[in-house]
Design an enzyme around this catalytic site. Structure first.
Site, PDB file in Angstrom:
ATOM      1  CB  SER A  60      -3.793  30.166  27.090  1.00 16.03           C
ATOM      2  OG  SER A  60      -2.663  29.377  26.771  1.00 16.03           O
TER       3      SER A  60
ATOM      4  CB  SER B 192     -14.659  16.307  21.406  1.00 18.26           C
ATOM      5  OG  SER B 192     -13.854  16.356  20.256  1.00 18.26           O
TER       6      SER B 192
ATOM      7  CE  LYS C  70      -8.747   6.182  15.907  1.00 16.03           C
ATOM      8  NZ  LYS C  70      -8.662   7.625  16.238  1.00 16.03           N
TER       9      LYS C  70
ATOM     10  CB  ILE D 173      -2.480  11.482  21.984  1.00 16.61           C
ATOM     11  CG1 ILE D 173      -1.212  10.706  21.624  1.00 16.61           C
ATOM     12  CG2 ILE D 173      -3.708  10.599  21.978  1.00 16.61           C
ATOM     13  CD1 ILE D 173       0.071  11.478  21.809  1.00 16.61           C
ATOM     14  CG  ASP D 174      -6.849  10.662  18.022  1.00 16.67           C
ATOM     15  OD1 ASP D 174      -6.197   9.625  17.867  1.00 16.67           O
ATOM     16  OD2 ASP D 174      -8.012  10.678  18.448  1.00 16.67           O
TER      17      ASP D 174
ATOM     18  CG  ASN E 121      -8.305   3.465  20.073  1.00 22.77           C
ATOM     19  OD1 ASN E 121      -7.312   3.491  20.793  1.00 22.77           O
ATOM     20  ND2 ASN E 121      -8.880   2.338  19.714  1.00 22.77           N
ATOM     21  CG  MET E 122      -8.510   8.368  25.196  1.00 23.38           C
ATOM     22  SD  MET E 122      -8.438  10.020  25.951  1.00 23.38           S
ATOM     23  CE  MET E 122      -9.527   9.807  27.362  1.00 23.38           C
TER      24      MET E 122
ATOM     25  CG  HIS F 144      -7.279  12.078  13.993  1.00 25.01           C
ATOM     26  ND1 HIS F 144      -7.728  13.280  14.497  1.00 25.01           N
ATOM     27  CD2 HIS F 144      -8.201  11.150  14.367  1.00 25.01           C
ATOM     28  CE1 HIS F 144      -8.881  13.086  15.146  1.00 25.01           C
ATOM     29  NE2 HIS F 144      -9.189  11.810  15.079  1.00 25.01           N
TER      30      HIS F 144
ATOM     31  NE  ARG G 161     -14.389   4.268  18.636  1.00 21.38           N
ATOM     32  CZ  ARG G 161     -13.688   5.400  18.538  1.00 21.38           C
ATOM     33  NH1 ARG G 161     -14.304   6.569  18.576  1.00 21.38           N
ATOM     34  NH2 ARG G 161     -12.386   5.366  18.387  1.00 21.38           N
TER      35      ARG G 161
ATOM     36  CE1 TYR H  40     -13.920  11.865  14.256  1.00 21.27           C
ATOM     37  CE2 TYR H  40     -14.539   9.650  14.935  1.00 21.27           C
ATOM     38  CZ  TYR H  40     -14.747  11.025  14.970  1.00 21.27           C
ATOM     39  OH  TYR H  40     -15.781  11.538  15.708  1.00 21.27           O
TER      40      TYR H  40
ATOM     41  CD  GLU I 168      -9.947  13.885  11.135  1.00 19.57           C
ATOM     42  OE1 GLU I 168      -8.860  13.776  10.537  1.00 19.57           O
ATOM     43  OE2 GLU I 168     -10.835  13.000  11.117  1.00 19.57           O
TER      44      GLU I 168
ATOM     45  CG  ASP J 131      -9.573  28.354  25.412  1.00 20.20           C
ATOM     46  OD1 ASP J 131      -9.774  27.162  25.112  1.00 20.20           O
ATOM     47  OD2 ASP J 131      -9.626  29.281  24.594  1.00 20.20           O
TER      48      ASP J 131
ATOM     49  NE  ARG K  77     -15.890  26.955  25.445  1.00 17.17           N
ATOM     50  CZ  ARG K  77     -17.134  26.648  25.735  1.00 17.17           C
ATOM     51  NH1 ARG K  77     -18.109  27.521  25.525  1.00 17.17           N
ATOM     52  NH2 ARG K  77     -17.440  25.464  26.228  1.00 17.17           N
TER      53      ARG K  77
ATOM     54  CB  VAL L 117      -4.577  21.824  22.703  1.00 18.61           C
ATOM     55  CG1 VAL L 117      -4.279  22.925  21.698  1.00 18.61           C
ATOM     56  CG2 VAL L 117      -4.198  22.262  24.105  1.00 18.61           C
TER      57      VAL L 117
END
Length: 371
Positions: free
Chosen positions: A220, A134, A75, A269-270, A300-301, A96, A15, A94, A118, A198, A203, A239
């Site tokens: 949840s 997302s 990133k 995971i980020d 970084n999917m 994180h 990207r 981003y 984010e 959730d 939601r 999450v």
């Protein structure tokens, strides 16, 4: 303002911070843009396209960081990039930080002004600059999960949607936000049995109205997560606590109870991941096996679908980039409290409370910085 766009250097990150149309828009508003040579090749935009949009092409990242008043990336800056940042320079990308103390400390040392995509909010409390990625990550999670379930990938050999006479796979998604909803939509489209867990009844009600009887919605609790994780063929962690480290909702014992060859995709995971067994991976080596379960934890999917991701991201980030460039960061943040929520690091001070708490570092209130 002079805006700089370096080529991304994270492993298999294709990207780029600005697409040519965004460069043209900035130039139209009287700003100058420098772009590192070949920065846009991963999205199919060569240097000539950027030149035509009004950018100046420079040969190295060093020149971008040395000259630019604002650096626009995708990133989080890698260590060598953090070392190039200077006091007062604006970094818009981003970050994180809650899962990355070394980067946080490097940004603090640099003295830069770091605004994180984010944590920027909107009038409804949503995260509009995180939402496009997302959406991509949620949709990708089912795509990569289905691939990992194939036998030659080490999976159990299940087809996500099954065939007549053979049960479809069970997909369990923890988190019903943007990424979780997009994962559910993809999984249902592939005719899997889908459950979303959730903690927000509101939601879950919205998801029930949206998808009806095709989707199983569960409130949840520890018991609920434990029960449904054990039976999942594909588990997706979606999450998010804005700006903070992801809670560890999936224990090692829960992973151990899954059938061997099952798959866990951790979108969170980020922010550190939502399972005790999660650890960051890259597109070069995306998976590992823990307790007999294939883990896909790429940080970084969306970088794998760089063109779609970059254009979607720019749609969201450009208006704020224009505001920062036009007004300067301090006035832009004073004028827009939602953009102000994106300020994480400011001239040696950590201004985002959730990050400070997660990393046990001193926190400076945002109001004090802006005043």
């Amino acid at each position: 303002m002079l805006v700089g766009v370096p080529k991304e250097i994270k492993t298999h990150e294709y990207r780029v911070g600005l697409v040519p149309s965004s460069v043209r828009e900035l130039c139209h508003h009287g700003h100058r843009v420098i772009v590192e040579s070949r920065a846009g090749e991963g999205i199919g935009c060569g240097d000539d396209v950027y030149r035509a949009a009004g950018a100046e092409i420079v040969p190295t990242a060093e020149e971008v960081f040395a000259r630019a008043e604002m650096v626009v990336k995708v990133k989080e800056p890698q260590p060598q990039e953090c070392a190039r940042l200077r006091p007062g320079q604006i970094l818009y990308t981003y970050l994180h930080l809650a899962a990355d103390k070394p980067q946080t400390e490097a940004l603090l040392r640099s003295g830069c002004v770091a605004i994180a995509y984010e944590t920027v909010t909107d009038a409804r409390g949503r995260l509009p600059l995180l939402a496009p990625m997302s959406e991509v990550a949620g949709r990708m999670s089912v795509q990569v999960g289905a691939h990992c379930l194939e036998k030659n990938q080490g999976g159990s050999g299940m087809l996500l949607g099954g065939v007549p006479g053979v049960p479809a796979a069970r997909v369990v998604i923890i988190g019903g936000g943007v990424s979780g909803t997009n994962a559910a939509r993809m999984a249902m489209g592939m005719e899997a049995h889908v459950t979303v867990i959730d903690r927000s009844l509101e939601r879950l009600y919205e998801l029930d109205l949206q998808f009806g009887s095709m989707l199983n919605t569960i409130f949840s609790t520890v018991d609920a997560i434990e029960q449904h994780v054990a039976g999942a063929d594909l588990l997706i962690g979606a999450v998010l606590i804005p700006g903070a480290a992801a809670p560890k909702l999936v224990s090692r014992d829960m992973i151990k109870r899954m059938r061997p060859g099952s798959v866990f995709v951790d979108i969170a995971i980020d922010q550190g991941g939502c399972a005790e067994t999660s650890r960051p991976t890259s597109h070069a080596e995306p998976t590992y096996v823990e307790e007999g379960v294939i883990h896909y934890c790429v940080t970084n999917m969306p970088g794998a679908v760089a063109r779609t991701s970059t254009f979607a991201l720019n749609n969201a980030t450009l208006p704020h980039a224009l505001a920062i460039a036009g007004k300067g960061w301090r006035k832009a943040l004073r004028d827009d409290r939602h953009l102000a929520a994106g300020l994480n690091v400011c001239e040696g001070q950590l201004t985002y409370a959730a990050v400070a708490e997660a990393l046990d570092l001193p926190h400076t209130p945002l109001e004090r910085v802006l005043s």
